[in-house]
Design a protein around this motif. Structure first.
Motif, PDB file in Angstrom:
ATOM      1  N   THR A  77      66.699  21.790  10.922  1.00  0.00           N
ATOM      2  CA  THR A  77      66.626  20.513  10.184  1.00  0.00           C
ATOM      3  C   THR A  77      67.081  20.697   8.741  1.00  0.00           C
ATOM      4  O   THR A  77      67.722  19.822   8.172  1.00  0.00           O
ATOM      5  CB  THR A  77      65.201  19.934  10.180  1.00  0.00           C
ATOM      6  OG1 THR A  77      64.304  20.896   9.589  1.00  0.00           O
ATOM      7  CG2 THR A  77      64.737  19.575  11.580  1.00  0.00           C
ATOM      8  N   HIS A  78      66.710  21.827   8.122  1.00  0.00           N
ATOM      9  CA  HIS A  78      67.171  22.120   6.758  1.00  0.00           C
ATOM     10  C   HIS A  78      66.848  23.565   6.419  1.00  0.00           C
ATOM     11  O   HIS A  78      66.082  24.227   7.124  1.00  0.00           O
ATOM     12  CB  HIS A  78      66.577  21.155   5.740  1.00  0.00           C
ATOM     13  CG  HIS A  78      65.082  21.216   5.593  1.00  0.00           C
ATOM     14  ND1 HIS A  78      64.214  20.755   6.563  1.00  0.00           N
ATOM     15  CD2 HIS A  78      64.304  21.685   4.596  1.00  0.00           C
ATOM     16  CE1 HIS A  78      62.971  20.928   6.152  1.00  0.00           C
ATOM     17  NE2 HIS A  78      62.990  21.502   4.965  1.00  0.00           N
ATOM     18  N   ALA A  79      67.405  24.032   5.303  1.00  0.00           N
ATOM     19  CA  ALA A  79      67.436  25.477   5.032  1.00  0.00           C
ATOM     20  C   ALA A  79      66.215  26.011   4.279  1.00  0.00           C
ATOM     21  O   ALA A  79      66.224  27.154   3.835  1.00  0.00           O
ATOM     22  CB  ALA A  79      68.723  25.828   4.277  1.00  0.00           C
ATOM     23  N   HIS A  80      65.149  25.212   4.110  1.00  0.00           N
ATOM     24  CA  HIS A  80      63.922  25.781   3.529  1.00  0.00           C
ATOM     25  C   HIS A  80      63.361  26.856   4.461  1.00  0.00           C
ATOM     26  O   HIS A  80      63.469  26.729   5.685  1.00  0.00           O
ATOM     27  CB  HIS A  80      62.864  24.691   3.304  1.00  0.00           C
ATOM     28  CG  HIS A  80      63.054  23.941   2.014  1.00  0.00           C
ATOM     29  ND1 HIS A  80      62.693  22.623   1.861  1.00  0.00           N
ATOM     30  CD2 HIS A  80      63.568  24.337   0.821  1.00  0.00           C
ATOM     31  CE1 HIS A  80      62.975  22.249   0.622  1.00  0.00           C
ATOM     32  NE2 HIS A  80      63.510  23.256  -0.020  1.00  0.00           N
ATOM     33  N   SER A  81      62.730  27.879   3.869  1.00  0.00           N
ATOM     34  CA  SER A  81      62.373  29.054   4.668  1.00  0.00           C
ATOM     35  C   SER A  81      61.298  28.765   5.711  1.00  0.00           C
ATOM     36  O   SER A  81      61.172  29.516   6.677  1.00  0.00           O
ATOM     37  CB  SER A  81      61.941  30.203   3.758  1.00  0.00           C
ATOM     38  OG  SER A  81      60.876  29.772   2.946  1.00  0.00           O
ATOM     39  N   ASP A  82      60.524  27.675   5.549  1.00  0.00           N
ATOM     40  CA  ASP A  82      59.544  27.367   6.598  1.00  0.00           C
ATOM     41  C   ASP A  82      60.185  26.592   7.751  1.00  0.00           C
ATOM     42  O   ASP A  82      59.513  26.253   8.726  1.00  0.00           O
ATOM     43  CB  ASP A  82      58.326  26.606   6.033  1.00  0.00           C
ATOM     44  CG  ASP A  82      58.694  25.346   5.263  1.00  0.00           C
ATOM     45  OD1 ASP A  82      59.823  25.280   4.731  1.00  0.00           O
ATOM     46  OD2 ASP A  82      57.851  24.431   5.186  1.00  0.00           O
ATOM     47  N   HIS A  83      61.489  26.334   7.669  1.00  0.00           N
ATOM     48  CA  HIS A  83      62.198  25.618   8.739  1.00  0.00           C
ATOM     49  C   HIS A  83      63.425  26.372   9.250  1.00  0.00           C
ATOM     50  O   HIS A  83      64.060  25.925  10.200  1.00  0.00           O
ATOM     51  CB  HIS A  83      62.641  24.233   8.254  1.00  0.00           C
ATOM     52  CG  HIS A  83      61.493  23.350   7.868  1.00  0.00           C
ATOM     53  ND1 HIS A  83      60.972  22.394   8.706  1.00  0.00           N
ATOM     54  CD2 HIS A  83      60.740  23.317   6.744  1.00  0.00           C
ATOM     55  CE1 HIS A  83      59.952  21.795   8.095  1.00  0.00           C
ATOM     56  NE2 HIS A  83      59.795  22.328   6.910  1.00  0.00           N
ATOM     57  N   ALA A  84      63.788  27.453   8.588  1.00  0.00           N
ATOM     58  CA  ALA A  84      64.985  28.214   8.972  1.00  0.00           C
ATOM     59  C   ALA A  84      64.684  29.696   8.831  1.00  0.00           C
ATOM     60  O   ALA A  84      64.473  30.176   7.719  1.00  0.00           O
ATOM     61  CB  ALA A  84      66.156  27.825   8.072  1.00  0.00           C
TER      62      ALA A  84
ATOM     63  N   GLY B 289      67.084  12.721   3.983  1.00  0.00           N
ATOM     64  CA  GLY B 289      66.803  12.397   2.578  1.00  0.00           C
ATOM     65  C   GLY B 289      65.918  13.393   1.850  1.00  0.00           C
ATOM     66  O   GLY B 289      65.403  13.089   0.774  1.00  0.00           O
ATOM     67  N   HIS B 290      65.740  14.583   2.399  1.00  0.00           N
ATOM     68  CA  HIS B 290      64.792  15.565   1.832  1.00  0.00           C
ATOM     69  C   HIS B 290      65.480  16.479   0.818  1.00  0.00           C
ATOM     70  O   HIS B 290      65.052  16.561  -0.336  1.00  0.00           O
ATOM     71  CB  HIS B 290      64.209  16.351   3.004  1.00  0.00           C
ATOM     72  CG  HIS B 290      63.356  17.524   2.642  1.00  0.00           C
ATOM     73  ND1 HIS B 290      62.235  17.421   1.848  1.00  0.00           N
ATOM     74  CD2 HIS B 290      63.459  18.849   2.977  1.00  0.00           C
ATOM     75  CE1 HIS B 290      61.683  18.626   1.716  1.00  0.00           C
ATOM     76  NE2 HIS B 290      62.407  19.505   2.377  1.00  0.00           N
ATOM     77  N   VAL B 291      66.523  17.177   1.232  1.00  0.00           N
ATOM     78  CA  VAL B 291      67.353  18.030   0.365  1.00  0.00           C
ATOM     79  C   VAL B 291      68.780  17.963   0.912  1.00  0.00           C
ATOM     80  O   VAL B 291      68.999  17.413   2.000  1.00  0.00           O
ATOM     81  CB  VAL B 291      66.890  19.516   0.369  1.00  0.00           C
ATOM     82  CG1 VAL B 291      65.544  19.680  -0.324  1.00  0.00           C
ATOM     83  CG2 VAL B 291      66.845  20.066   1.787  1.00  0.00           C
TER      84      VAL B 291
ATOM     85  N   GLY C  40      61.850  16.951  10.831  1.00  0.00           N
ATOM     86  CA  GLY C  40      61.861  17.947   9.754  1.00  0.00           C
ATOM     87  C   GLY C  40      61.115  17.360   8.578  1.00  0.00           C
ATOM     88  O   GLY C  40      60.275  16.476   8.752  1.00  0.00           O
ATOM     89  N   ASP C  41      61.412  17.813   7.355  1.00  0.00           N
ATOM     90  CA  ASP C  41      60.838  17.185   6.163  1.00  0.00           C
ATOM     91  C   ASP C  41      61.710  15.992   5.791  1.00  0.00           C
ATOM     92  O   ASP C  41      62.929  16.041   5.960  1.00  0.00           O
ATOM     93  CB  ASP C  41      60.803  18.178   4.998  1.00  0.00           C
ATOM     94  CG  ASP C  41      59.842  19.343   5.252  1.00  0.00           C
ATOM     95  OD1 ASP C  41      58.902  19.176   6.045  1.00  0.00           O
ATOM     96  OD2 ASP C  41      60.046  20.411   4.648  1.00  0.00           O
ATOM     97  N   TYR C  42      61.095  14.938   5.267  1.00  0.00           N
ATOM     98  CA  TYR C  42      61.894  13.771   4.868  1.00  0.00           C
ATOM     99  C   TYR C  42      61.245  13.017   3.728  1.00  0.00           C
ATOM    100  O   TYR C  42      60.069  13.174   3.444  1.00  0.00           O
ATOM    101  CB  TYR C  42      62.146  12.844   6.058  1.00  0.00           C
ATOM    102  CG  TYR C  42      60.927  12.164   6.655  1.00  0.00           C
ATOM    103  CD1 TYR C  42      60.209  12.759   7.695  1.00  0.00           C
ATOM    104  CD2 TYR C  42      60.488  10.923   6.203  1.00  0.00           C
ATOM    105  CE1 TYR C  42      59.106  12.138   8.265  1.00  0.00           C
ATOM    106  CE2 TYR C  42      59.380  10.288   6.770  1.00  0.00           C
ATOM    107  CZ  TYR C  42      58.694  10.906   7.798  1.00  0.00           C
ATOM    108  OH  TYR C  42      57.594  10.287   8.361  1.00  0.00           O
TER     109      TYR C  42
HETATM  110 ZN   LIG Z   1      61.608  21.337   3.279  1.00  0.00          ZN
END
Ligand SMILES: [Zn+2]
Ligand SMILES: [Zn+2]
Length: 304
Positions: free
Chosen positions: A7-14, A63-65, A84-86
């Protein structure tokens, strides 16, 4: 894992270690920067569908990052969306959240309590500029602690750099090239090296890592004025308004997650007849949804 949908490249998601990664195209460069050079990463355009073993998969702006996506998964007419985060608030560094109709919506719930309500971004940015100018008058360097990926770049996009020089910590500075490559306009800024910090002492603003050591800055710039920028600062502000908690710098309430109203609005727009909440105040949000006639359950996930 053989294949990871990101969903996105933050470390808790990738996480590193998968054989192949699929993500939204604007986030591919960031994912490569975060996972390291060897990762096998494919980016596809928002809205483009790929088929995997009879399942249709597409990515839609969250719309998160930069590059953040909700992932839509369709099989035999059954549609799930993993958020993911939004956030729903406007952010000049990424595409706006796009509501997607689905049967099951997996929603984050980081700020899933009714007390979380974000002030308008323009107000927060105006307060931040006033704080910076007041620090200049007192001859103090302004230091803001903010996450390297996402928050730092969003701050840069909002800052009035005619007030004074701005430095960003080196991990965040390395990611600016990905933003510029994706067409996000950001002001020119230098990395927060020791030498640069000495040069801008007393008038500049440093965006530092939340984990950096404030005493190191003290040696370079004299006693700085410090601030944190995060949705969690709302709790500190509420404490202050009640007269408790002091002396740890300013807090500016600016989040890359939806507040309570944002969560409830996005969930309503999904039209989902089942909501799975995760990643935060999952239980209170699920309970509220059930009490208001929308089936909802907590989805236990591993949280970094
Ligand atoms: Zn995030
Ligand atoms: Zn997250």
């Amino acid at each position: 894992m053989a294949r990871a949908l990101i969903t996105h490249a933050h470390s808790d998601h990738a996480r590193p270690g998968s054989q192949a990664y699929l993500c939204a195209e604007p986030g591919a460069g960031l994912l490569a920067a975060r996972l390291g050079g060897k990762a096998n990463i494919t980016g596809i355009a928002y809205g483009q569908t790929v088929s995997m073993d009879g399942v249709r998969v597409s990515f839609h702006p969250a719309g998160h990052v930069l590059g953040s996506a909700q992932i839509r998964i369709e099989h035999h007419g059954e549609v799930w969306v993993v958020s993911g985060d939004y956030k729903l608030d406007a952010d000049p560094t990424c595409c706006p959240f796009e509501p997607i109709r689905c049967h099951t919506f997996v929603s984050e719930s980081t700020f899933g309590l009714p007390l979380f309500h974000w002030p308008p971004t323009t107000e927060v940015v105006a307060d931040l500029h006033a704080w910076w100018i007041a620090n200049q008058h007192a001859g103090r360097t302004s230091v803001i602690f903010a996450y390297a990926f996402g928050k730092t770049q969003r701050l840069l996009a909002h800052l009035d750099t005619s007030i004074g020089p701005v430095l960003v910590h080196e991990a965040a500075h390395r990611l600016l090239a990905c933003y510029r490559a994706a067409g996000v306009p950001l002001p020119p800024v230098a990395p927060a090296t020791d030498e640069n910090i000495r040069r801008i002492a007393g008038r500049g603003l440093v965006i530092a890592s939340p984990t950096s050591d404030p005493s190191a800055l003290l040696n370079l710039s004299g006693p700085p004025s410090t601030a944190f920028v995060s949705g969690w600062m709302l709790l500190r502000k509420m404490q202050r308004d009640r007269g408790v908690g002091r002396g740890v710098g300013r807090g500016f309430v600016l989040s890359d997650h939806a507040d309570w109203t944002g969560l409830v609005t996005a969930i309503g727009a999904s039209g989902a007849n089942l909501v799975l909440t995760t990643h935060g105040y999952a239980e209170p949000l699920a309970r509220y949804l059930r009490e208001n006639g929308r089936p909802a359950e907590v989805l236990p996930t591993h949280r970094g």
